[in-house]
Design a protein around this motif. Structure first.
Motif, PDB file in Angstrom:
ATOM      1  N   GLU A 184      74.778 -65.405  41.002  1.00 53.20           N
ATOM      2  CA  GLU A 184      76.119 -64.985  40.602  1.00 53.20           C
ATOM      3  C   GLU A 184      76.323 -65.085  39.092  1.00 53.20           C
ATOM      4  O   GLU A 184      76.810 -64.165  38.452  1.00 53.20           O
ATOM      5  N   ILE A 185      75.983 -66.250  38.525  1.00 54.92           N
ATOM      6  CA  ILE A 185      76.145 -66.438  37.075  1.00 54.92           C
ATOM      7  C   ILE A 185      74.782 -66.833  36.502  1.00 54.92           C
ATOM      8  O   ILE A 185      74.386 -68.006  36.506  1.00 54.92           O
ATOM      9  N   THR A 186      74.073 -65.834  36.026  1.00 59.06           N
ATOM     10  CA  THR A 186      72.692 -66.053  35.607  1.00 59.06           C
ATOM     11  C   THR A 186      72.591 -67.095  34.511  1.00 59.06           C
ATOM     12  O   THR A 186      71.591 -67.829  34.427  1.00 59.06           O
ATOM     13  N   SER A 187      73.616 -67.175  33.664  1.00 59.30           N
ATOM     14  CA  SER A 187      73.532 -68.104  32.538  1.00 59.30           C
ATOM     15  C   SER A 187      73.441 -69.554  33.007  1.00 59.30           C
ATOM     16  O   SER A 187      73.152 -70.434  32.211  1.00 59.30           O
ATOM     17  N   LEU A 188      73.661 -69.783  34.270  1.00 58.05           N
ATOM     18  CA  LEU A 188      73.584 -71.160  34.772  1.00 58.05           C
ATOM     19  C   LEU A 188      72.182 -71.531  35.232  1.00 58.05           C
ATOM     20  O   LEU A 188      71.985 -72.599  35.825  1.00 58.05           O
ATOM     21  N   GLN A 189      71.189 -70.675  34.995  1.00 54.59           N
ATOM     22  CA  GLN A 189      69.824 -71.032  35.386  1.00 54.59           C
ATOM     23  C   GLN A 189      69.404 -72.275  34.619  1.00 54.59           C
ATOM     24  O   GLN A 189      69.745 -72.456  33.452  1.00 54.59           O
ATOM     25  N   GLY A 190      68.702 -73.154  35.270  1.00 51.01           N
ATOM     26  CA  GLY A 190      68.357 -74.426  34.648  1.00 51.01           C
ATOM     27  C   GLY A 190      69.483 -75.429  34.806  1.00 51.01           C
ATOM     28  O   GLY A 190      69.249 -76.554  35.251  1.00 51.01           O
ATOM     29  N   VAL A 191      70.680 -75.003  34.493  1.00 55.51           N
ATOM     30  CA  VAL A 191      71.835 -75.888  34.675  1.00 55.51           C
ATOM     31  C   VAL A 191      71.948 -76.262  36.153  1.00 55.51           C
ATOM     32  O   VAL A 191      72.067 -77.427  36.524  1.00 55.51           O
ATOM     33  N   MET A 192      71.928 -75.251  36.994  1.00 59.89           N
ATOM     34  CA  MET A 192      72.048 -75.523  38.420  1.00 59.89           C
ATOM     35  C   MET A 192      70.791 -76.206  38.937  1.00 59.89           C
ATOM     36  O   MET A 192      70.866 -77.043  39.835  1.00 59.89           O
ATOM     37  N   GLY A 193      69.642 -75.834  38.386  1.00 57.58           N
ATOM     38  CA  GLY A 193      68.402 -76.491  38.797  1.00 57.58           C
ATOM     39  C   GLY A 193      68.505 -78.000  38.585  1.00 57.58           C
ATOM     40  O   GLY A 193      68.187 -78.791  39.479  1.00 57.58           O
ATOM     41  N   ARG A 194      68.973 -78.373  37.411  1.00 62.26           N
ATOM     42  CA  ARG A 194      69.141 -79.803  37.139  1.00 62.26           C
ATOM     43  C   ARG A 194      70.151 -80.416  38.103  1.00 62.26           C
ATOM     44  O   ARG A 194      69.900 -81.460  38.707  1.00 62.26           O
ATOM     45  N   GLU A 195      71.270 -79.713  38.274  1.00 64.81           N
ATOM     46  CA  GLU A 195      72.336 -80.224  39.138  1.00 64.81           C
ATOM     47  C   GLU A 195      71.843 -80.440  40.574  1.00 64.81           C
ATOM     48  O   GLU A 195      71.999 -81.514  41.161  1.00 64.81           O
ATOM     49  N   TYR A 196      71.217 -79.409  41.124  1.00 64.98           N
ATOM     50  CA  TYR A 196      70.756 -79.514  42.504  1.00 64.98           C
ATOM     51  C   TYR A 196      69.640 -80.543  42.635  1.00 64.98           C
ATOM     52  O   TYR A 196      69.521 -81.222  43.650  1.00 64.98           O
ATOM     53  N   ALA A 197      68.796 -80.658  41.605  1.00 64.29           N
ATOM     54  CA  ALA A 197      67.721 -81.661  41.635  1.00 64.29           C
ATOM     55  C   ALA A 197      68.329 -83.052  41.711  1.00 64.29           C
ATOM     56  O   ALA A 197      67.906 -83.887  42.529  1.00 64.29           O
ATOM     57  N   LEU A 198      69.314 -83.296  40.873  1.00 66.89           N
ATOM     58  CA  LEU A 198      69.956 -84.609  40.905  1.00 66.89           C
ATOM     59  C   LEU A 198      70.585 -84.847  42.271  1.00 66.89           C
ATOM     60  O   LEU A 198      70.468 -85.929  42.852  1.00 66.89           O
ATOM     61  N   ARG A 199      71.254 -83.818  42.805  1.00 65.10           N
ATOM     62  CA  ARG A 199      71.917 -83.982  44.095  1.00 65.10           C
ATOM     63  C   ARG A 199      70.929 -84.306  45.203  1.00 65.10           C
ATOM     64  O   ARG A 199      71.257 -84.960  46.174  1.00 65.10           O
ATOM     65  N   GLN A 200      69.730 -83.802  45.084  1.00 64.79           N
ATOM     66  CA  GLN A 200      68.776 -84.091  46.156  1.00 64.79           C
ATOM     67  C   GLN A 200      67.921 -85.305  45.829  1.00 64.79           C
ATOM     68  O   GLN A 200      66.939 -85.567  46.508  1.00 64.79           O
ATOM     69  N   GLY A 201      68.300 -86.026  44.770  1.00 61.83           N
ATOM     70  CA  GLY A 201      67.672 -87.325  44.530  1.00 61.83           C
ATOM     71  C   GLY A 201      66.419 -87.288  43.683  1.00 61.83           C
ATOM     72  O   GLY A 201      65.648 -88.241  43.673  1.00 61.83           O
ATOM     73  N   GLU A 202      66.190 -86.208  42.987  1.00 62.85           N
ATOM     74  CA  GLU A 202      65.059 -86.191  42.066  1.00 62.85           C
ATOM     75  C   GLU A 202      65.334 -87.154  40.907  1.00 62.85           C
ATOM     76  O   GLU A 202      66.494 -87.433  40.589  1.00 62.85           O
ATOM     77  N   ALA A 203      64.262 -87.613  40.282  1.00 65.12           N
ATOM     78  CA  ALA A 203      64.419 -88.490  39.125  1.00 65.12           C
ATOM     79  C   ALA A 203      65.113 -87.723  38.000  1.00 65.12           C
ATOM     80  O   ALA A 203      64.954 -86.499  37.876  1.00 65.12           O
ATOM     81  N   THR A 204      65.871 -88.444  37.213  1.00 64.45           N
ATOM     82  CA  THR A 204      66.610 -87.815  36.119  1.00 64.45           C
ATOM     83  C   THR A 204      65.670 -87.064  35.195  1.00 64.45           C
ATOM     84  O   THR A 204      65.972 -85.954  34.738  1.00 64.45           O
TER      85      THR A 204
END
Lengths: 1007, 1007
Positions: free
Chosen positions: A726-746
């Motif tokens: 939907e909002i391409t400019s959020l690539q990476g941003v959402m990746g980080r967000e979803y990674a954190l949400r699923q418990g990946e290391a910071t």
């Protein structure tokens, strides 16, 4: 207040309104279309020279917009009301605003704005310029001057109004959800459409059979081509199949069945078909001799202006007076206001000078609806001046009897003087005839009447449009012109508009006409209408307003000059308002909220003043275009809009978060990165392989390596999430967000985000080593792979943004002090490519990256020759190249630099012609100078290797300079004795070779 | 007169009208549909218990109707306005007529009629009963009570109004061509649609790629099934694909790519899909708990009647009075009026008798809007009567002491009398107890209140419909009931309607309510409204009117009792009018014109009185339902309608005539006759082979044989012509016409026509030998072939009309005096079948045809036993069988017949038990009686062979009768001596065998 109109009543009112204004009332189409534009009543009828006014409803299907009816106002099917006015009736915005009044939207009660929004349909080969119309922040209409359709330019241009009926009715009925709309007949919109909406979503996203739909697409395309190949072509049947192609493509796309390359192919085919249909339609209409060349109804067309016959006198003035030029326009894009003001500043200045018009200060102003030039004390006449022209020599001009020759008479006549007025002056030692014509200054009004049209025409915009039969191009249509010198009108015409002394007030007031008594009274008049003419004044005013509102809720507005500038140019009468939103939306990632507020709504977010970026508050500030009246109504509307936007974003995040990032990976397999280089998933696999190799070069810790590997695995997963789609400019941003949400290391999450950095010029660089490594791997993979398949950027074309990638590599290495060999990096990346990568390719890619270093160092202000010297020796290692140029520059700044450089240069220059390296046996040459130099050389050579820095090199080399200098005084290098000569050359060759691998001093100026 | 509304204004007015009456205003569908019914707003929303009122426009695509825009009002796309009212609002006709007024059609100015037209869509599994609404002869609306959709019965029933917008607007604007309609916005209908219409025609008839469309159809079907197979099913996506299936099928059909069997297959699949979609929709609505169970808007629904709460008293009368029952209905189909009147005649008579109600004459009347029973002097009470019941014998009823036993008490109690009132009467010689109960007659009103609902319910129609929540079925909805005895209302309720004393006037008057003061005043009241109640009176009146009008143009109306009967039942207030048409249409084949006039328009054609059928005149007579006022307007309208119809027919004929009949033959190859029996073309080939064989049996002349062969070749060609595809009943008619036009011999053309004869009961028979032979070949081929593939007619099913074929064979042979062996004919036909034909099949087919002979002779009034006697011997030759039964009947009518028959019968009966045929050697038996009989036998046997007629047989046999009689008196057949006995039996066996092959007298009564 009376009961608001029902959905069906709104449709009937609009139809009645437009029927009364001469439109044909037409019906929705019998095929699924993505928009009313797909209906042949638009896509075909706008073509060609014929007139056409039409209004119709169009239920429009956009599978991608489906939200399973979970979103309050985003659906795969929405209802457009489409109006086409061709040609431009002259006042389409006014007609449009009247139509809103017909359904109960009073422009005086609400903030109605025309916000730049240009429209383009690559699939249809169509585009136009215009606006989104906002009502209290809600986009209710797309208003477009249709410039091209089916790949063909429109002449006349058509005005296209696309009303979003659901939004308008939600607004009228104050509903928070489309499903609650009162449809009429006792039913709600949800009654009518909710279940089908869910079903369509299930079908489009889950159930549609990809193989069958692909097959259908092919059959439609073949049938469309067959219809076009018929003699004569069957326009409508072909068009219907193109529509089916389009809808089928959209469903396939929703099903995730279309890769990037495939997409381009589909688009190309559909564009081609659309163009052929358009051409066939035009030919058909031509054969039918354009039956609609005369208007179907006269009322839409503006009455031929009575004013057109007036031939006004050009006034004469005797005293200096204030000059006013106001170009009244339909709302200009924010950026175009700045562009126009800047150009006018320059052009007016030039114009006044060229025209010899004296004046005091002049100012240029710009708002969305007017560009204004004000000149104080403009002289009533041009300065007079003498023009002197050299003619024939006196010998030629007079005959033996002293009479004027034909030549002299011809010259005088040609120069506009009497022959007896010719003067004799010396020129280069001979006497010549000169004509001296003294020119009185023309009256200023007369001059301006000629120059003002040229002035307006001189303004250049990135994108310009045509709108009426003059086919003049401008950013947006020009609707009035005020040109006054003092109280007198400077008469001229431009783009079909005649200048006068009538300006207009604000949109909120209904754009009332107002007479400008004289140019000097203009500013007060404009002010009295509540318009802030000056851009800087508006900016300051807005800044003050928003800061005050933010303070009111103990918050602050983060600095955002770009947004402030844009907002400044979206209003004439800025009034900031404070709105809030439900705090629960704060659980949506901040970047998402901020992006929605800034980019989509041009709202200012509010943060806690202490913590700035981090702690977003549930408020926002919007700036309306209008007075303080009804601000509560406008605020209420804007809050509703933001709520809906956030609901949409929350929907995406909620849906995305139901899956792990890994689960999005298979979807990447369907996204083509590049045909020969495979899918994005293939690319991910390559990044995963390359990452440990780069990590090893950088000697990462085990922990960093693990983080990098994990990040490499997940780095592109968010590309398949709905939020990023939907909002391409959020690539990476959402990746980080979803990674954190699923418990990946910071550090993993951060690396996912950072690997995209820098995303644009001036963007941040990655901080963490894992982020750096994955980012390098990603960029190197792109470079090597795309160079290998010969997709090397050309002057204008860089579709894969390889320049940015290469520059990113350089920036990271340089800024993060990482010394790495580009060649090694490229070779490593080459190993994993699915295509052969030759040395030539590596070399090309290497040169390309070094080119970015060159640019970067140049931009940093280093001397070009020093940059070359450094890169020539150390281009392979950008970090060291940078060090090199820095140190070299310091040396070059020393007073003894010329001495150092010239002595070294002599060693180089004298040996340069010999390709052979001579053996150095000092015993062949007992000369003292030689011996001294040899000893000096030995001492230096012992301290220098190619790994040394420039500093180290010169520190070692400096002492040798006087020795060299003395050597060349005392010793004849080119001795007769061959052995002696070659020994001397051999020594100089070795000295010349000393900086090899450190710096190439031959590139330095003065060498 | 103000300017008539434009097309778009008419739409807006209708939408406003129906919105004001509580309808949802909906939009055309996003798929191509054949009618507004395809829109889910009809096809799905009518299902289930929910309420639904909707109005929408629907551009409807019917490829087959395409005429390349050459026809003034027939197009592949026309625009429907669809209204659904569910449930029936109680007065839908009235609402409808008001809606017409809203667009300017005044029912008082025009002849607005509701003409039976039932609607069925096999593809959708849907049907309903209703009318075409005619406005001055022009069909402007289809008005249907929708009974079933998607194979599911509707409850509640939905009222469906389908307005033909183009026709209504043409009518309003007085346009002769749809293309001239003022659309609005300064455009004509032709501006908008003419070019696309032509393109669609070219596409549908010529360009559409059959292979690709077939492929599309498959994909659509598969995708529809996938949607239905989804859990839960995706109703709307599935429906959309079903619509695409349907439209694709229609295009394929227009392309001529669908054979008969294929067609059935397609229909079955589409019906199945539609049904599944319907079921899925219903389940979905059930899951959603029927959100529309409550009404969306109340105004459409009739207010709950206040009258419903009235519980009227049943009146009492003391004097006989006139009784009136008027069943007020929406327009009944013409045939149903006759049916109902006849049934009421019987039922009322029976009812009066059963109910012991004395009365003078009673009459039953019927018009389209009322069924009336009038009874003069109906008694106020039933006749009283005594009921006598026999009980136990006195012995059982009284004990020894004379007291009543339990048995007697039980009997008395059971019979409703006191035990002491039991009477003693003799019965079969014993004394029994009798209970005699005298019953008073009930009051007539009370009896009628109970019986009248039953009376109405007893009326049975071929097709009945439901319309409201009572789910009562009737031919058309019952809207009022008048039931009066004298001046008193007989109160009852039927189908939700309460009886009263309010009748209604004519449609033309707006159906005004009128109170019936008393039953005796009814006829005058009805007359005062201009209604001709009596069917015979109407018929006579119409006949007189049309004859008079025909005379006016020196013409005559051919006798046509069927049409006269129908027209009689289409009107209450008949007013005939004379119209004319352009004489150039007389070049269209007369049969076509007459069919159009009679069948489509119910107009009476006019011919030259001298030459009757042959010379059609350019006039017609229509009978309007209404007064003489505005007759010119109505006439004008009717003329326009006929002109358009003729234009359509002329178009077909013109197009058909561009090809030779032979050229249509290949098309027959695509029409399947029967799967195993091949195409119609295959059948033609068989007819061509069989024709010379039958010709040989009939010993045709060479000229006749040549004509027959040519006719056989061309006999089915017209089935592929557009005219016959359009009006199937013209098969053979067009064949003859086109044959003549292309120069075939008259006898060939006539044979083509005649080979279909007789087409229905009472139709003409073929006159010419070629026609007879080809007709026999055609019919025999069907019989043998279809019997061979076991498609033998059952009680109800005779899809190939084999009964008619067999009867036709019999009729032709009998009436044309052709003596032929059915067995030989069948065997010949069997030779050419593509399937094996066993003896068993021949025998079955033979029996089947003989069965038709039996029926035919029975219908002609011949005694059943005589028919059997004839057929048993001569069934194989229908002509001779007929002769046989005629002659036999004459003999059976003679006074000596019993003597003849019984004597012959004795010969048969005494020998019947012996299977062995004994040798006859008269020398074994010298008995005189034996000798006499033997001589008589010999004399008779010499004159008789199986080829003899019955007359010849009996003429020979009659003299032997007294001899036989004397023989049985004098001679003991069963003599003890075996040789003697067997000799006597042998003689009698031979006598018994005499009529073999001539007649089977054992079948005759009295044998």
């Amino acid at each position: 207040m009376s009961k608001p109109l029902s959905f069906q009543q709104v449709i009937l009112r609009f139809q009645e309104f437009w029927a009364e204004h001469g439109c044909v009332i037409w019906q929705p189409y019998s095929e699924k279309v993505g928009a009313g534009t797909g209906n042949p009543a638009t896509s075909l009828r706008v073509l060609g020279p014929e007139l056409w006014n039409v209004c119709y409803v169009e239920p429009s299907y956009r599978p991608d917009d489906g939200r399973y009816a979970e979103n309050p106002n985003r659906m795969q099917m929405h209802t457009q009301l489409q109006v086409i006015l061709k040609p431009d009736p002259g006042d389409p915005q006014e007609l449009y605003l009247q139509s809103l009044e017909a359904v109960g939207i009073d422009r005086r009660q609400h903030d109605i704005r025309f916000v730049e929004d240009n429209w383009e349909s690559p699939a249809l080969g169509s585009w136009g310029l215009g606006w989104e119309v906002w009502c209290d922040g809600l986009e209710i209409t797309q208003f477009t001057y249709f410039q091209q359709a089916g790949g063909l330019p429109l002449d006349p241009v058509a005005v296209e109004l696309t009303y979003g009926l659901e939004r308008i009715v939600m607004f009228l009925q104050d509903k928070r959800s489309v499903w609650e709309i009162d449809w009429g007949g006792g039913r709600t919109y949800g009654d009518m459409y909710k279940t089908p909406e869910v079903e369509h979503c299930v079908y489009d996203f889950e159930a549609a059979d990809v193989e069958r739909l692909t097959e259908m697409y092919k059959l439609y395309e073949a049938e469309a081509r067959a219809c076009l190949g018929h003699e004569p072509p069957l326009v409508i049947p072909a068009h219907d199949y193109v529509l089916r192609c389009s809808h089928t493509f959209n469903v396939l796309d929703s099903r995730g069945a279309i890769g990037v390359t495939e997409r381009a192919g589909y688009f190309a085919k559909m564009r081609d078909l659309s163009r052929q249909v358009a051409l066939a339609y035009l030919e058909q209409r031509q054969r039918e001799e354009y039956p609609f060349l005369s208007s179907g109804a006269s009322s839409v067309e503006r009455e031929a202006k009575a004013t057109a016959d007036r031939r006004p006198q050009i006034p004469e003035l005797q005293q200096p007076a204030t000059f006013l030029l106001e170009i009244g326009v339909e709302e200009l894009p924010a950026q175009d206001i700045t562009v126009a003001v800047n150009q006018l500043q320059t052009e007016v200045s030039q114009l006044l000078e060229d025209a010899r018009l004296e004046h005091d200060e002049f100012r240029v102003y710009g708002t969305p609806r007017r560009l204004v030039v004000l000149i104080r004390n403009l002289a009533p006449y041009q300065k007079s001046y003498e023009r002197t022209t050299r003619g024939p020599s006196v010998k030629v001009g007079r005959d033996a009897f002293g009479n004027w020759t034909k030549a002299a008479e011809g010259f005088a006549s040609g120069s506009g003087v009497y022959v007896n007025d010719l003067q004799v002056q010396e020129y280069k030692g001979n006497n010549y005839l000169f004509a001296v014509k003294s020119e009185e200054g023309e009256s200023t009004p007369k001059v301006l009447a000629t120059l003002l049209p040229k002035l307006i025409a001189s303004i250049q915009f990135d994108k310009a449009m045509r709108w009426n039969s003059t086919n003049v191009a401008f950013s947006r249509p020009i609707r009035w012109l005020v040109a006054l010198l003092g109280e007198r009108v400077i008469p001229f015409e431009y783009a079909g508009v005649t200048s006068g002394n009538i300006t207009r007030g604000t949109r909120a007031d209904g754009s009332p006409e107002a007479q400008v008594a004289n140019a000097g009274a203009y500013l007060d008049l404009i002010k009295s209408h509540g318009i802030i003419l000056d851009m800087d004044e508006r900016r300051v005013m807005i800044k003050a307003q928003i800061d005050k509102l933010a303070e009111f809720v103990s918050g602050a507005v983060p600095v955002d000059p770009g947004l402030l500038d844009e907002v400044t140019n979206l209003v004439e009468q800025p009034t900031a308002l404070l709105g809030n939103f439900e705090p629960e939306y704060l659980s949506v990632p901040k970047d998402v909220l901020v992006t929605v507020m800034r980019k989509h709504q041009r709202y200012f977010p509010i943060v806690q003043p202490s913590s700035r970026e981090v702690s977003l508050q549930p408020y926002f500030i919007a700036v309306r275009n209008g007075p303080k009246e009804n601000l509560d109504v406008v605020t209420y509307g804007n809050e509703g809009v933001l709520r809906a936007r956030f609901a949409d974003a929350a929907y995406f995040v909620r849906h995305d978060a139901q899956k792990k990032l890994e689960e999005f990976l298979p979807r990447l397999g369907t996204l083509t990165f590049q045909k020969k280089l495979g899918s994005v998933l293939d690319k991910v696999h390559r990044i995963e392989q390359l990452t440990p190799r780069i990590a090893a070069m950088l000697n990462l810790s085990i922990a960093d390596l693990q983080a990098a590997s994990r990040a490499a695995h997940l780095c592109k997963a968010d590309l398949a999430t709905q939020m990023v789609v939907e909002i391409t400019s959020l690539q990476g941003v959402m990746g980080r967000e979803y990674a954190l949400r699923q418990g990946e290391a910071t550090r993993v999450a951060d690396a996912i985000f950072e690997h995209y950095l820098p995303r644009y010029a001036g963007d941040k660089l990655p901080e963490s080593l894992p982020g750096i490594v994955v980012g390098l791997a990603d960029k190197l993979d792109s470079l090597v792979g795309l160079f290998a398949v010969n997709l090397i950027p050309t002057g204008s074309a860089d579709p894969f943004a390889l320049r940015r990638a290469a520059l990113g590599i350089v920036q990271v290495l340089v800024e993060k002090n990482l010394s790495l060999s580009l060649r090694e990096l490229l070779k490593a990346a080459a190993e994993f490519q699915p295509v052969p990568v030759g040395d030539e390719t590596i070399a090309q890619a290497h040169d390309f990256i070094v080119g970015r270093s060159r640019g970067l160092l140049g931009d940093q202000g280093w001397r070009y020759d020093l940059v070359e010297a450094a890169l020539s020796a150390r281009g392979d290692d950008p970090y060291r190249a940078k060090q090199t140029v820095e140190q070299l520059a310091a040396w070059a700044a020393r007073p003894d630099w010329n001495d150092v450089l010239s002595n070294f240069a002599r060693c180089v220059r004298i040996t340069r012609e010999f390709t052979e390296t001579f053996p150095l046996d000092i015993s062949h040459d007992p000369d003292a100078g030689m011996q001294a130099l040899y000893q000096a050389y030995q001492s230096v050579a012992a301290r220098i290797t190619p790994q040394n820095s420039v500093d180290e090199f010169f520190s070692a080399f400096r002492p040798m300079v006087p020795v060299i200098s003395k050597f060349f005084v005392d010793v004849l290098v080119m001795a007769d004795d061959q052995a002696v000569r070659e020994t001397r050359l051999a020594l100089l060759q070795r000295i010349a070779a000393l900086p090899q691998g450190i710096v190439d001093l031959s590139k330095v100026e003065g060498f």
